[in-house]
Design an enzyme around this catalytic site. Structure first.
Site, short mmCIF file in Angstrom:
data_model
loop_
_atom_site.label_atom_id
_atom_site.label_comp_id
_atom_site.label_asym_id
_atom_site.label_seq_id
_atom_site.Cartn_x
_atom_site.Cartn_y
_atom_site.Cartn_z
N ASP A 234 -7.02 -2.32 -7.14
CA ASP A 234 -7.54 -2.95 -5.93
C ASP A 234 -7.87 -4.39 -6.22
O ASP A 234 -8.23 -4.73 -7.36
CB ASP A 234 -8.78 -2.21 -5.42
CG ASP A 234 -9.09 -2.61 -3.99
OD1 ASP A 234 -8.51 -2.02 -3.08
OD2 ASP A 234 -9.88 -3.56 -3.80
N ARG B 243 0.82 -1.22 0.00
CA ARG B 243 0.00 0.00 0.00
C ARG B 243 0.85 1.27 0.00
O ARG B 243 0.48 2.28 0.59
CB ARG B 243 -0.96 0.03 1.20
CG ARG B 243 -1.97 -1.10 1.23
CD ARG B 243 -3.15 -0.78 0.31
NE ARG B 243 -4.24 -1.72 0.50
CZ ARG B 243 -5.38 -1.43 1.15
NH1 ARG B 243 -5.57 -0.24 1.64
NH2 ARG B 243 -6.31 -2.34 1.26
N TYR C 119 -15.08 -11.31 0.68
CA TYR C 119 -15.74 -10.03 0.35
C TYR C 119 -17.05 -10.28 -0.40
O TYR C 119 -18.05 -9.61 -0.15
CB TYR C 119 -14.81 -9.14 -0.47
CG TYR C 119 -13.73 -8.51 0.39
CD1 TYR C 119 -14.01 -7.41 1.19
CD2 TYR C 119 -12.46 -9.05 0.44
CE1 TYR C 119 -13.04 -6.85 2.00
CE2 TYR C 119 -11.48 -8.49 1.25
CZ TYR C 119 -11.78 -7.39 2.02
OH TYR C 119 -10.83 -6.86 2.83
N ARG D 174 -3.29 6.88 0.93
CA ARG D 174 -3.77 8.09 1.61
C ARG D 174 -2.77 8.77 2.53
O ARG D 174 -2.96 9.91 2.90
CB ARG D 174 -5.04 7.77 2.40
CG ARG D 174 -6.26 7.67 1.52
CD ARG D 174 -7.36 6.95 2.23
NE ARG D 174 -6.93 5.60 2.57
CZ ARG D 174 -7.66 4.74 3.26
NH1 ARG D 174 -8.83 5.07 3.71
NH2 ARG D 174 -7.19 3.53 3.52
N ARG E 14 -6.81 12.18 -5.39
CA ARG E 14 -8.04 11.55 -4.93
C ARG E 14 -9.19 12.54 -4.73
O ARG E 14 -10.36 12.17 -4.82
CB ARG E 14 -7.75 10.84 -3.62
CG ARG E 14 -8.09 9.43 -3.40
CD ARG E 14 -9.15 8.74 -4.10
NE ARG E 14 -9.96 8.11 -3.07
CZ ARG E 14 -11.14 8.53 -2.72
NH1 ARG E 14 -11.69 9.55 -3.31
NH2 ARG E 14 -11.78 7.90 -1.77
O1 CP3 Z 1 0.11 0.79 -3.21
C1 CP3 Z 1 -0.41 -0.34 -3.32
O2 CP3 Z 1 -0.17 -1.26 -2.53
C2 CP3 Z 1 -1.28 -0.63 -4.54
C3 CP3 Z 1 -2.66 -0.43 -4.37
C4 CP3 Z 1 -3.55 -1.37 -3.55
C5 CP3 Z 1 -4.79 -0.92 -3.01
N1 CP3 Z 1 -5.45 -1.98 -2.49
C6 CP3 Z 1 -5.27 0.47 -3.07
C7 CP3 Z 1 -6.35 0.91 -2.17
C8 CP3 Z 1 -3.46 -2.73 -3.25
C9 CP3 Z 1 -2.33 -3.70 -3.54
C10 CP3 Z 1 -4.67 -3.11 -2.58
C11 CP3 Z 1 -4.97 -4.48 -2.15
C12 CP3 Z 1 -6.15 -4.74 -1.32
N2 CP3 Z 1 -7.38 -4.16 -1.39
C13 CP3 Z 1 -6.20 -5.74 -0.34
C14 CP3 Z 1 -5.09 -6.70 0.00
C15 CP3 Z 1 -4.04 -6.08 0.86
C16 CP3 Z 1 -4.48 -5.87 2.29
O3 CP3 Z 1 -4.47 -4.69 2.69
O4 CP3 Z 1 -4.76 -6.84 2.96
C17 CP3 Z 1 -7.49 -5.71 0.22
C18 CP3 Z 1 -7.99 -6.61 1.34
C19 CP3 Z 1 -8.23 -4.71 -0.45
C20 CP3 Z 1 -9.66 -4.34 -0.26
C21 CP3 Z 1 -9.81 -2.94 0.15
N3 CP3 Z 1 -9.59 -1.85 -0.65
C22 CP3 Z 1 -10.22 -2.47 1.42
C23 CP3 Z 1 -10.55 -3.34 2.61
C24 CP3 Z 1 -10.25 -1.08 1.34
C25 CP3 Z 1 -10.75 -0.13 2.39
C26 CP3 Z 1 -9.82 -0.04 3.54
C27 CP3 Z 1 -8.89 1.09 3.29
O5 CP3 Z 1 -7.67 0.92 3.49
O6 CP3 Z 1 -9.41 2.16 2.94
C28 CP3 Z 1 -9.80 -0.69 0.05
C29 CP3 Z 1 -9.63 0.68 -0.47
C30 CP3 Z 1 -8.27 1.05 -1.02
N4 CP3 Z 1 -7.49 0.24 -1.81
C31 CP3 Z 1 -7.61 2.29 -0.86
C32 CP3 Z 1 -6.40 2.21 -1.57
C33 CP3 Z 1 -5.38 3.29 -1.75
C34 CP3 Z 1 -8.16 3.50 -0.12
C35 CP3 Z 1 -9.15 4.15 -1.01
C36 CP3 Z 1 -9.20 5.64 -0.90
O7 CP3 Z 1 -8.37 6.34 -1.54
O8 CP3 Z 1 -10.13 6.13 -0.25
#
Ligand code: CP3
Length: 340
Positions: free
Chosen positions: A72, A23, A147, A27, A36
Protein backbone atom coordinates in the site's frame (compact mmCIF):
# COMPACT_ATOMS: atom_id res chain seq x y z
CA UNK A 1 9.36 -14.13 -20.08
CA UNK A 2 6.50 -12.06 -21.51
CA UNK A 3 8.01 -8.56 -21.96
CA UNK A 4 5.14 -7.03 -23.97
CA UNK A 5 4.37 -4.61 -21.14
CA UNK A 6 7.98 -3.37 -20.88
CA UNK A 7 8.20 -2.94 -24.66
CA UNK A 8 5.00 -0.87 -24.70
CA UNK A 9 6.39 1.29 -21.86
CA UNK A 10 9.46 2.00 -24.00
CA UNK A 11 7.38 2.78 -27.08
CA UNK A 12 8.57 -0.32 -28.95
CA UNK A 13 6.37 -2.38 -31.28
CA UNK A 14 4.37 -5.12 -29.54
CA UNK A 15 2.53 -8.11 -31.03
CA UNK A 16 -0.61 -7.15 -29.05
CA UNK A 17 -1.70 -4.62 -26.43
CA UNK A 18 -0.55 -5.52 -22.90
CA UNK A 19 -3.08 -5.15 -20.09
CA UNK A 20 -3.04 -4.92 -16.30
CA UNK A 21 -5.53 -3.34 -13.88
CA UNK A 22 -4.82 -0.99 -11.01
CA UNK A 23 -5.71 -2.82 -7.75
CA UNK A 24 -5.88 -6.10 -9.68
CA UNK A 25 -5.06 -7.94 -6.45
CA UNK A 26 -7.84 -7.25 -3.99
CA UNK A 27 -11.25 -7.73 -2.52
CA UNK A 28 -13.17 -8.48 -5.76
CA UNK A 29 -11.30 -11.83 -5.82
CA UNK A 30 -12.64 -14.64 -3.58
CA UNK A 31 -9.07 -15.99 -3.56
CA UNK A 32 -7.85 -12.70 -2.01
CA UNK A 33 -10.69 -12.65 0.53
CA UNK A 34 -9.76 -16.13 1.64
CA UNK A 35 -6.23 -14.97 2.50
CA UNK A 36 -7.55 -11.74 4.05
CA UNK A 37 -9.88 -13.59 6.44
CA UNK A 38 -6.83 -15.00 8.22
CA UNK A 39 -4.90 -11.72 8.74
CA UNK A 40 -5.44 -7.97 9.01
CA UNK A 41 -4.57 -5.80 6.01
CA UNK A 42 -1.38 -4.52 7.68
CA UNK A 43 -0.32 -8.06 8.61
CA UNK A 44 -0.90 -9.07 5.00
CA UNK A 45 1.26 -6.17 3.75
CA UNK A 46 4.08 -7.26 6.07
CA UNK A 47 4.11 -10.94 5.09
CA UNK A 48 6.28 -11.58 2.00
CA UNK A 49 4.79 -15.07 1.52
CA UNK A 50 1.18 -13.81 1.58
CA UNK A 51 1.98 -10.69 -0.50
CA UNK A 52 3.58 -12.95 -3.09
CA UNK A 53 0.53 -15.23 -3.08
CA UNK A 54 -2.02 -12.43 -3.63
CA UNK A 55 0.16 -10.66 -6.23
CA UNK A 56 0.22 -13.85 -8.28
CA UNK A 57 -3.52 -14.55 -8.01
CA UNK A 58 -4.75 -12.19 -10.78
CA UNK A 59 -1.85 -13.20 -13.06
CA UNK A 60 -2.69 -16.90 -12.76
CA UNK A 61 -6.46 -16.38 -12.98
CA UNK A 62 -6.74 -13.82 -15.83
CA UNK A 63 -3.38 -13.76 -17.64
CA UNK A 64 -2.53 -10.09 -17.07
CA UNK A 65 0.67 -8.94 -18.81
CA UNK A 66 2.19 -7.33 -15.70
CA UNK A 67 2.07 -7.91 -11.95
CA UNK A 68 1.97 -5.11 -9.39
CA UNK A 69 3.62 -5.66 -6.05
CA UNK A 70 1.02 -6.14 -3.33
CA UNK A 71 1.47 -3.43 -0.71
CA UNK A 72 0.00 0.00 0.00
CA UNK A 73 1.20 3.55 -0.63
CA UNK A 74 1.00 4.25 3.11
CA UNK A 75 3.36 1.45 4.22
CA UNK A 76 6.53 3.62 3.89
CA UNK A 77 4.73 6.47 5.71
CA UNK A 78 4.30 4.28 8.79
CA UNK A 79 8.08 3.76 8.64
CA UNK A 80 8.55 7.56 8.94
CA UNK A 81 7.56 7.12 12.59
CA UNK A 82 3.77 7.43 12.25
CA UNK A 83 0.98 5.36 13.66
CA UNK A 84 -1.13 3.88 10.84
CA UNK A 85 -4.39 1.96 11.13
CA UNK A 86 -6.72 0.50 8.52
CA UNK A 87 -10.35 0.47 9.57
CA UNK A 88 -12.85 -1.84 7.90
CA UNK A 89 -15.00 0.24 5.56
CA UNK A 90 -13.29 3.53 6.42
CA UNK A 91 -9.85 3.03 4.93
CA UNK A 92 -6.54 4.31 6.30
CA UNK A 93 -6.30 6.41 9.46
CA UNK A 94 -3.36 8.31 10.96
CA UNK A 95 -4.59 8.92 14.54
CA UNK A 96 -2.04 11.75 14.94
CA UNK A 97 -2.24 13.92 11.81
CA UNK A 98 0.88 15.89 10.85
CA UNK A 99 -0.04 19.57 11.16
CA UNK A 100 2.74 21.29 13.14
CA UNK A 101 6.48 21.91 12.91
CA UNK A 102 6.92 19.60 15.91
CA UNK A 103 5.09 16.80 14.10
CA UNK A 104 7.16 17.32 10.94
CA UNK A 105 10.40 17.36 12.97
CA UNK A 106 9.41 14.02 14.55
CA UNK A 107 9.30 12.33 11.13
CA UNK A 108 12.35 10.35 10.11
CA UNK A 109 13.55 9.57 6.59
CA UNK A 110 13.82 5.81 6.99
CA UNK A 111 16.24 3.38 5.39
CA UNK A 112 13.81 1.14 3.47
CA UNK A 113 16.02 -1.95 3.76
CA UNK A 114 15.95 -1.61 7.57
CA UNK A 115 12.33 -0.51 8.10
CA UNK A 116 10.31 -2.18 5.32
CA UNK A 117 12.51 -5.20 4.42
CA UNK A 118 9.34 -7.26 3.77
CA UNK A 119 8.66 -5.18 0.62
CA UNK A 120 12.07 -5.92 -0.88
CA UNK A 121 11.76 -9.57 0.16
CA UNK A 122 8.37 -9.79 -1.61
CA UNK A 123 9.95 -8.37 -4.77
CA UNK A 124 12.75 -10.95 -4.67
CA UNK A 125 10.27 -13.81 -4.11
CA UNK A 126 8.02 -12.60 -6.92
CA UNK A 127 10.85 -12.32 -9.41
CA UNK A 128 11.53 -16.04 -8.93
CA UNK A 129 7.90 -16.93 -9.69
CA UNK A 130 6.77 -14.47 -12.35
CA UNK A 131 6.72 -14.91 -16.12
CA UNK A 132 5.51 -11.31 -16.58
CA UNK A 133 7.22 -8.06 -15.47
CA UNK A 134 6.85 -6.84 -11.89
CA UNK A 135 5.76 -3.24 -11.25
CA UNK A 136 6.86 -1.60 -8.01
CA UNK A 137 5.10 1.54 -6.80
CA UNK A 138 4.82 4.39 -4.35
CA UNK A 139 2.40 7.22 -3.68
CA UNK A 140 3.40 10.60 -5.12
CA UNK A 141 4.39 13.10 -2.41
CA UNK A 142 1.33 15.34 -2.63
CA UNK A 143 -1.07 12.38 -2.40
CA UNK A 144 0.86 10.95 0.57
CA UNK A 145 0.85 14.37 2.25
CA UNK A 146 -2.95 14.58 2.06
CA UNK A 147 -3.25 11.38 4.13
CA UNK A 148 -0.70 12.57 6.71
CA UNK A 149 -2.20 16.06 7.06
CA UNK A 150 -5.89 15.06 6.95
CA UNK A 151 -5.30 11.96 9.10
CA UNK A 152 -6.96 9.77 6.47
CA UNK A 153 -9.15 10.05 3.40
CA UNK A 154 -10.82 13.39 2.71
CA UNK A 155 -13.34 15.11 0.46
CA UNK A 156 -12.35 18.81 0.44
CA UNK A 157 -8.74 18.57 1.72
CA UNK A 158 -9.18 21.68 3.86
CA UNK A 159 -6.25 20.98 6.20
CA UNK A 160 -3.89 20.21 3.33
CA UNK A 161 -4.78 23.34 1.35
CA UNK A 162 -4.72 25.49 4.48
CA UNK A 163 -1.16 24.36 5.19
CA UNK A 164 -0.19 25.02 1.56
CA UNK A 165 -1.63 28.53 1.61
CA UNK A 166 -1.07 29.63 5.23
CA UNK A 167 2.14 27.83 6.17
CA UNK A 168 3.95 27.16 2.88
CA UNK A 169 7.30 26.63 4.64
CA UNK A 170 5.90 23.97 6.94
CA UNK A 171 4.23 22.31 3.93
CA UNK A 172 7.54 22.40 2.05
CA UNK A 173 9.44 20.82 4.96
CA UNK A 174 6.90 18.03 5.18
CA UNK A 175 6.96 17.43 1.43
CA UNK A 176 10.78 17.37 1.35
CA UNK A 177 10.80 14.59 3.96
CA UNK A 178 8.10 12.58 2.17
CA UNK A 179 9.97 13.05 -1.11
CA UNK A 180 13.28 11.84 0.34
CA UNK A 181 11.56 8.80 1.86
CA UNK A 182 9.74 7.97 -1.40
CA UNK A 183 12.86 8.37 -3.54
CA UNK A 184 14.88 5.98 -1.32
CA UNK A 185 11.94 3.57 -1.19
CA UNK A 186 11.61 3.37 -4.98
CA UNK A 187 15.37 3.07 -5.44
CA UNK A 188 15.35 0.12 -3.03
CA UNK A 189 12.51 -1.50 -5.02
CA UNK A 190 14.51 -1.11 -8.24
CA UNK A 191 17.58 -2.66 -6.61
CA UNK A 192 15.48 -5.56 -5.30
CA UNK A 193 14.29 -6.31 -8.85
CA UNK A 194 11.21 -4.22 -9.70
CA UNK A 195 11.12 -3.94 -13.52
CA UNK A 196 9.01 -0.77 -13.73
CA UNK A 197 7.89 1.78 -11.13
CA UNK A 198 4.57 3.59 -10.90
CA UNK A 199 3.90 6.76 -8.91
CA UNK A 200 0.25 7.04 -7.86
CA UNK A 201 -0.90 10.67 -7.60
CA UNK A 202 -4.47 9.77 -6.66
CA UNK A 203 -5.43 13.26 -5.45
CA UNK A 204 -3.48 15.48 -7.88
CA UNK A 205 -6.75 16.33 -9.63
CA UNK A 206 -8.15 18.24 -6.66
CA UNK A 207 -5.57 20.99 -7.21
CA UNK A 208 -5.85 24.04 -9.47
CA UNK A 209 -3.18 23.63 -12.17
CA UNK A 210 -1.19 26.60 -10.79
CA UNK A 211 -1.15 25.00 -7.33
CA UNK A 212 -0.29 21.59 -8.76
CA UNK A 213 2.68 23.24 -10.48
CA UNK A 214 3.90 24.78 -7.23
CA UNK A 215 2.86 22.27 -4.54
CA UNK A 216 2.99 18.83 -6.19
CA UNK A 217 4.98 18.77 -9.45
CA UNK A 218 8.48 19.72 -8.14
CA UNK A 219 8.54 16.81 -5.68
CA UNK A 220 7.58 14.25 -8.34
CA UNK A 221 10.22 15.71 -10.65
CA UNK A 222 12.88 15.32 -7.99
CA UNK A 223 12.03 11.63 -7.46
CA UNK A 224 12.10 10.94 -11.20
CA UNK A 225 15.52 12.65 -11.46
CA UNK A 226 16.89 10.49 -8.62
CA UNK A 227 15.57 7.31 -10.26
CA UNK A 228 16.92 8.26 -13.68
CA UNK A 229 20.38 8.55 -12.16
CA UNK A 230 20.38 4.95 -10.90
CA UNK A 231 18.16 2.86 -13.23
CA UNK A 232 16.72 2.80 -16.73
CA UNK A 233 13.58 0.80 -15.92
CA UNK A 234 10.32 2.44 -17.15
CA UNK A 235 8.77 5.06 -14.88
CA UNK A 236 4.99 5.50 -14.92
CA UNK A 237 3.23 8.55 -13.52
CA UNK A 238 -0.52 8.34 -12.89
CA UNK A 239 -2.36 11.53 -11.93
CA UNK A 240 -5.95 10.66 -11.17
CA UNK A 241 -8.39 13.26 -12.52
CA UNK A 242 -5.38 14.80 -14.26
CA UNK A 243 -6.84 15.91 -17.60
CA UNK A 244 -6.24 19.58 -16.72
CA UNK A 245 -2.65 18.92 -15.66
CA UNK A 246 -1.20 17.32 -18.80
CA UNK A 247 0.73 20.39 -19.86
CA UNK A 248 2.63 20.02 -16.59
CA UNK A 249 2.87 16.23 -16.33
CA UNK A 250 4.47 15.93 -19.79
CA UNK A 251 7.48 17.84 -18.41
CA UNK A 252 8.19 15.32 -15.63
CA UNK A 253 10.42 12.99 -17.60
CA UNK A 254 8.32 9.85 -17.00
CA UNK A 255 8.24 7.17 -19.73
CA UNK A 256 4.54 6.46 -19.36
CA UNK A 257 1.64 8.71 -18.36
CA UNK A 258 -1.42 7.04 -16.85
CA UNK A 259 -4.87 8.55 -17.44
CA UNK A 260 -8.27 8.27 -15.80
CA UNK A 261 -11.43 7.91 -17.91
CA UNK A 262 -12.42 11.58 -17.95
CA UNK A 263 -10.20 12.17 -20.99
CA UNK A 264 -10.88 10.20 -24.20
CA UNK A 265 -7.90 7.92 -24.83
CA UNK A 266 -7.21 9.48 -28.27
CA UNK A 267 -6.98 12.97 -26.71
CA UNK A 268 -4.73 11.64 -23.95
CA UNK A 269 -2.38 10.11 -26.54
CA UNK A 270 -2.21 13.31 -28.60
CA UNK A 271 -1.48 15.41 -25.49
CA UNK A 272 1.08 12.94 -24.14
CA UNK A 273 3.41 13.50 -27.13
CA UNK A 274 6.44 11.20 -26.90
CA UNK A 275 5.18 9.33 -23.83
CA UNK A 276 3.64 5.89 -23.84
CA UNK A 277 0.11 5.99 -22.43
CA UNK A 278 -1.67 3.76 -19.91
CA UNK A 279 -5.39 3.64 -19.23
CA UNK A 280 -8.22 4.40 -19.08
CA UNK A 281 -11.56 2.59 -19.15
CA UNK A 282 -14.03 3.59 -16.39
CA UNK A 283 -13.83 0.84 -13.72
CA UNK A 284 -17.63 0.79 -13.69
CA UNK A 285 -17.66 -0.05 -17.43
CA UNK A 286 -16.67 -3.55 -16.28
CA UNK A 287 -20.34 -3.86 -15.26
CA UNK A 288 -21.50 -3.48 -18.90
CA UNK A 289 -23.16 -6.47 -20.56
CA UNK A 290 -20.54 -8.65 -22.32
CA UNK A 291 -21.12 -7.48 -25.90
CA UNK A 292 -21.13 -3.80 -24.99
CA UNK A 293 -18.02 -4.19 -22.85
CA UNK A 294 -16.21 -5.90 -25.72
CA UNK A 295 -17.39 -3.24 -28.18
CA UNK A 296 -16.18 -0.48 -25.87
CA UNK A 297 -12.75 -2.10 -25.57
CA UNK A 298 -12.57 -2.52 -29.36
CA UNK A 299 -13.33 1.18 -29.83
CA UNK A 300 -10.68 2.18 -27.27
CA UNK A 301 -8.05 0.02 -28.97
CA UNK A 302 -8.92 1.64 -32.30
CA UNK A 303 -8.73 5.14 -30.77
CA UNK A 304 -5.31 4.24 -29.29
CA UNK A 305 -3.71 2.96 -32.49
CA UNK A 306 -1.59 6.14 -32.95
CA UNK A 307 0.00 5.76 -29.50
CA UNK A 308 3.78 5.55 -29.31
CA UNK A 309 3.19 2.77 -26.78
CA UNK A 310 -0.12 1.74 -25.28
CA UNK A 311 -0.89 -0.23 -22.12
CA UNK A 312 -4.55 -1.03 -21.51
CA UNK A 313 -5.69 -0.37 -17.93
CA UNK A 314 -8.59 0.95 -15.91
CA UNK A 315 -8.84 4.70 -15.31
CA UNK A 316 -8.57 4.00 -11.56
CA UNK A 317 -8.61 1.01 -9.21
CA UNK A 318 -10.96 -1.92 -9.74
CA UNK A 319 -14.02 -1.79 -7.47
CA UNK A 320 -14.47 -4.55 -4.86
CA UNK A 321 -17.97 -5.26 -6.27
CA UNK A 322 -16.63 -6.20 -9.73
CA UNK A 323 -17.58 -9.74 -10.87
CA UNK A 324 -14.34 -11.64 -11.67
CA UNK A 325 -15.96 -13.05 -14.84
CA UNK A 326 -16.22 -9.51 -16.21
CA UNK A 327 -12.48 -9.04 -15.65
CA UNK A 328 -11.83 -12.21 -17.63
CA UNK A 329 -14.04 -10.93 -20.46
CA UNK A 330 -12.17 -7.61 -20.53
CA UNK A 331 -8.65 -9.10 -20.48
CA UNK A 332 -9.54 -11.60 -23.21
CA UNK A 333 -11.12 -8.84 -25.32
CA UNK A 334 -8.02 -6.64 -25.09
CA UNK A 335 -5.81 -9.55 -26.16
CA UNK A 336 -8.11 -10.82 -28.92
CA UNK A 337 -9.00 -7.44 -30.43
CA UNK A 338 -5.38 -6.26 -30.45
CA UNK A 339 -4.08 -9.26 -32.34
CA UNK A 340 -2.98 -11.87 -29.81
O1 CP3 B 1 -3.23 -4.79 -6.81
C1 CP3 B 1 -2.67 -3.68 -6.60
O2 CP3 B 1 -2.92 -2.68 -7.27
C2 CP3 B 1 -1.57 -3.62 -5.56
C3 CP3 B 1 -1.97 -3.23 -4.26
C4 CP3 B 1 -2.36 -1.80 -3.90
C5 CP3 B 1 -3.18 -1.54 -2.76
N1 CP3 B 1 -3.23 -0.20 -2.57
C6 CP3 B 1 -3.81 -2.57 -1.93
C7 CP3 B 1 -4.94 -2.22 -1.05
C8 CP3 B 1 -1.99 -0.56 -4.42
C9 CP3 B 1 -1.17 -0.24 -5.66
C10 CP3 B 1 -2.55 0.45 -3.57
C11 CP3 B 1 -2.34 1.89 -3.76
C12 CP3 B 1 -3.09 2.84 -2.95
N2 CP3 B 1 -3.44 2.76 -1.63
C13 CP3 B 1 -3.51 4.11 -3.43
C14 CP3 B 1 -3.24 4.66 -4.80
C15 CP3 B 1 -4.16 4.11 -5.82
C16 CP3 B 1 -5.56 4.65 -5.73
O3 CP3 B 1 -6.46 3.80 -5.54
O4 CP3 B 1 -5.75 5.84 -5.90
C17 CP3 B 1 -4.16 4.75 -2.36
C18 CP3 B 1 -4.80 6.13 -2.42
C19 CP3 B 1 -4.11 3.90 -1.24
C20 CP3 B 1 -4.61 4.16 0.14
C21 CP3 B 1 -5.63 3.18 0.55
N3 CP3 B 1 -5.39 1.86 0.84
C22 CP3 B 1 -7.01 3.43 0.73
C23 CP3 B 1 -7.71 4.75 0.50
C24 CP3 B 1 -7.58 2.23 1.14
C25 CP3 B 1 -8.99 2.01 1.59
C26 CP3 B 1 -9.95 2.06 0.45
C27 CP3 B 1 -10.14 0.67 -0.05
O5 CP3 B 1 -10.09 0.47 -1.28
O6 CP3 B 1 -10.37 -0.19 0.81
C28 CP3 B 1 -6.56 1.23 1.16
C29 CP3 B 1 -6.71 -0.20 1.50
C30 CP3 B 1 -6.24 -1.20 0.48
N4 CP3 B 1 -5.08 -1.10 -0.26
C31 CP3 B 1 -6.88 -2.43 0.15
C32 CP3 B 1 -6.07 -3.07 -0.81
C33 CP3 B 1 -6.29 -4.42 -1.43
C34 CP3 B 1 -8.14 -2.98 0.79
C35 CP3 B 1 -7.76 -3.52 2.11
C36 CP3 B 1 -8.55 -4.73 2.53
O7 CP3 B 1 -8.20 -5.87 2.10
O8 CP3 B 1 -9.45 -4.56 3.35
Amino acid sequence: MNDTFLKACRGEQTPYTPVWFMRQAGRYLPEYQKVRRKVSFLELCKSPALCTEVTLQPIDIFGFDAAILFSDILIPMEAMNLELEFHEGRGPVFPQPVRSQKAVDALIVPDPEATVPFVMETIRLLRKELQVPLIGFAGAPFTLATYLIEGGSSKVFLNTKKMMFQEPELYHHLLLKITACTSLYLQAQARAGAQALQLFDSWAGILAPCDYEQFALPYVRSIIEDLRAMTDIPLIYFANNGATLVRHTVTLGADVLGFDWRLPIGDAIRQAGEHAVQGNIDPVALFLPKERLEQRIKTMLADAREARGYIFNLGHGILPETPPDQVRIAVNAVHRCSGR
